[in-house]
Design an enzyme around this catalytic site. Structure first.
Site, PDB file in Angstrom:
ATOM      1  CE  LYS A 159      -6.829  -7.280  -1.554  1.00  0.00           C
ATOM      2  NZ  LYS A 159      -7.303  -6.927  -0.206  1.00  0.00           N
ATOM      3  CE  LYS A 207     -13.759  -1.974   0.882  1.00  0.00           C
ATOM      4  NZ  LYS A 207     -12.692  -2.137   1.864  1.00  0.00           N
ATOM      5  CE  LYS A 240      -4.421  -1.705   1.345  1.00  0.00           C
ATOM      6  NZ  LYS A 240      -5.634  -1.617   2.107  1.00  0.00           N
TER       7      LYS A 240
HETATM    8  N1  AQP Z   1     -10.198 -10.081  -3.028  1.00  0.00           N
HETATM    9  C1  AQP Z   1     -10.584 -10.553  -1.854  1.00  0.00           C
HETATM   10  N2  AQP Z   1     -10.896 -11.865  -1.705  1.00  0.00           N
HETATM   11  C2  AQP Z   1     -11.311 -12.360  -0.501  1.00  0.00           C
HETATM   12  N3  AQP Z   1     -11.442 -11.591   0.607  1.00  0.00           N
HETATM   13  C3  AQP Z   1     -11.138 -10.278   0.503  1.00  0.00           C
HETATM   14  N4  AQP Z   1     -11.164  -9.254   1.375  1.00  0.00           N
HETATM   15  C4  AQP Z   1     -10.767  -8.122   0.761  1.00  0.00           C
HETATM   16  N5  AQP Z   1     -10.475  -8.360  -0.516  1.00  0.00           N
HETATM   17  C5  AQP Z   1     -10.696  -9.695  -0.718  1.00  0.00           C
HETATM   18  C6  AQP Z   1     -11.580  -9.392   2.773  1.00  0.00           C
HETATM   19  O1  AQP Z   1     -12.626  -8.455   3.002  1.00  0.00           O
HETATM   20  C7  AQP Z   1     -12.559  -8.022   4.375  1.00  0.00           C
HETATM   21  C8  AQP Z   1     -12.663  -6.544   4.432  1.00  0.00           C
HETATM   22  O2  AQP Z   1     -11.532  -5.966   3.803  1.00  0.00           O
HETATM   23  P1  AQP Z   1     -11.182  -4.452   4.095  1.00  0.00           P
HETATM   24  O3  AQP Z   1     -12.105  -3.575   3.393  1.00  0.00           O
HETATM   25  O4  AQP Z   1     -11.135  -4.205   5.525  1.00  0.00           O
HETATM   26  O5  AQP Z   1      -9.711  -4.270   3.590  1.00  0.00           O
HETATM   27  P2  AQP Z   1      -8.895  -4.829   2.395  1.00  0.00           P
HETATM   28  O6  AQP Z   1      -8.519  -6.238   2.670  1.00  0.00           O
HETATM   29  O7  AQP Z   1      -7.778  -3.888   2.219  1.00  0.00           O
HETATM   30  O8  AQP Z   1      -9.931  -4.803   1.181  1.00  0.00           O
HETATM   31  P3  AQP Z   1      -9.815  -4.187  -0.237  1.00  0.00           P
HETATM   32  O9  AQP Z   1     -11.126  -4.367  -0.892  1.00  0.00           O
HETATM   33  O10 AQP Z   1      -8.669  -4.721  -0.977  1.00  0.00           O
HETATM   34  O11 AQP Z   1      -9.653  -2.662   0.016  1.00  0.00           O
HETATM   35  P4  AQP Z   1      -8.500  -1.685  -0.353  1.00  0.00           P
HETATM   36  O12 AQP Z   1      -8.488  -1.622  -1.828  1.00  0.00           O
HETATM   37  O13 AQP Z   1      -8.916  -0.416   0.317  1.00  0.00           O
HETATM   38  O14 AQP Z   1      -7.248  -2.272   0.196  1.00  0.00           O
HETATM   39  C9  AQP Z   1     -11.245  -8.574   4.941  1.00  0.00           C
HETATM   40  O15 AQP Z   1     -11.546  -9.720   5.732  1.00  0.00           O
HETATM   41  C10 AQP Z   1     -10.471  -8.972   3.732  1.00  0.00           C
HETATM   42  O16 AQP Z   1      -9.607 -10.059   4.003  1.00  0.00           O
END
Ligand code: AQP
Length: 354
Positions: free
Chosen positions: A217, A220, A115
């Site tokens: 992955k 968002k 990140k």
């Molecule tokens: N691609 C994924 N596959 C399975 N699980 C996922 N999670 C996130 N992406 C995937 C799980 O969703 C929960 C919430 O995630 P979060 O919003 O707290 O943070 P993150 O993991 O950083 O999710 P994003 O969507 O990838 O957001 P950004 O882009 O902001 O970093 C967690 O349990 C995560 O494991």
């Protein structure tokens, strides 16, 4: 106490549109776990400041994640649903954990490296300390089980390291309180105040990948909206994104082994399997030998069938922000009571005067 009381905790950041990865990797598991467990589900708004400080509409983002929790089937009366900033004890325990965690541990966190990117000097201190706040989110309730996607595995290992170091360093102060449980670390008996959290990562979709690149992955923060299916996407958007999803020219294999080296095919079959509550082998026994021109329309129908009711309910809930805020306030109050009990015990263990 002979063992820690089982308690499920997990959180989701209000940093943008929730996508299929968040749903299959996390939220759907939250729903299933509430049947037989005491659960606390949190919109982790303090975490949302770590990568980006100013958000155009933080309140709407918080409400939208809450709406997704409720629309997916989480019961906020039987369990606790709240946003993190309503419970200041998370940040207080995070400070203590900042003093427990070692710089060397934090330097190993791959999510910070991903990140922060190349310009690490410009990343916020909060982004660096993110896993310490995450450990506090869980341990301020002394939660024992944490359903997450695979990307969070390393952070949960760090939470265990933090809990263990706290337990060991304060062992002589915890023991007379009798507040913990006796465990053995090697040959050494330890009276542990904080549990060793268990990650719940299993499931058919622990890591849903981008629709544009099967090696990345689904996220968002991916600049391409075509890379993900958002829970708020309507039928047309879902259909367009799956039709445009990257694939390879070959037909689907008849066996799971045949997906090796085909990340996009593997991802789409995995998504189908998770949405249908089947194994990848079952999906391939139905679609093996078929082209994507046959498989994709079936995946579109299935995705729409599963997501449309959630989408409709989220939209309905978002029309009544007062109701969502009341759910969060009620959950916040109940969470605060539990968190303050832990913090009082932690303050006593450390020796703060109160
Ligand atoms: N691609 C994924 N596959 C399975 N699980 C996922 N999670 C996130 N992406 C995937 C799980 O969703 C929960 C919430 O995630 P979060 O919003 O707290 O943070 P993150 O993991 O950083 O999710 P994003 O969507 O990838 O957001 P950004 O882009 O902001 O970093 C967690 O349990 C995560 O494991």
């Amino acid at each position: 106490m002979t063992e820690f009381k089982p308690l499920v905790f997990s959180g989701v950041q209000p940093t943008g549109n929730l996508h299929l990865g968040n749903y299959l990797g996390a939220i759907r598991k939250f729903v299933a776990l509430q049947e037989n467990n005491d659960c606390i589900y949190c919109v982790v708004d303090l975490h949302a400041l770590t990568a980006q400080l100013v958000h155009e509409d933080m309140a709407t983002q918080i409400r939208s994640i809450t709406a997704a929790f409720l629309a997916a089937g989480i019961d906020p009366k039987k369990h606790i649903v709240f946003n993190q900033s309503q419970v200041p004890q998370h940040a207080e325990l995070a400070w203590i954990f900042n003093c427990v965690a070692r710089i060397g541990w934090m330097n190993r966190m791959t999510q910070f490296k991903d990140k922060a990117g190349k310009d690490r000097e410009q990343a916020s201190l909060g982004l660096y300390a993110y896993p310490s706040l995450m450990a506090a989110d869980i341990l301020v309730y002394r939660a024992t089980h944490v359903p997450v996607g695979e990307d969070q595995k390393q952070h949960l290992e760090l939470a265990r390291d933090i809990a263990m170091k706290f337990n060991m360093d304060f062992n002589e102060k915890i023991r007379p309180t009798g507040l913990g449980i006796d465990i053995k670390v090697g040959e050494e008996p330890v009276h542990a105040y904080f549990p060793m959290v268990e990650p719940l990562i299993d499931g058919p979709a622990p890591r849903v990948m981008s629709l544009k690149d099967g090696t990345k992955k689904m996220s968002k923060s991916d600049p391409s909206d075509l890379s993900r299916i958002n829970l708020m996407d309507d039928q047309d958007a879902i259909s367009k994104k799956i039709r445009k999803a990257k694939t390879d020219p070959d037909a689907l294999p008849g066996e799971v082994d045949g997906l090796k080296g085909r990340p996009e095919a593997d991802n789409l079959v995995g998504i189908f399997a998770a949405l249908a509550d089947k194994s990848k082998a079952d999906v391939l026994s139905e679609f093996g030998g078929q082209q994507f021109s046959v498989f994709k329309p079936a995946l579109i129908d299935l995705a729409v069938e599963v997501l449309a009711p959630i989408n409709a309910e989220m939209r309905r809930l978002m029309e009544d922000p007062g109701h969502i805020d009341a759910v969060l306030r009620d959950g916040g109050e109940r969470a605060r009571t539990r968190a303050e009990k832990t913090m009082n015990e932690v303050r006593d263990i450390i020796g703060f005067v109160r």
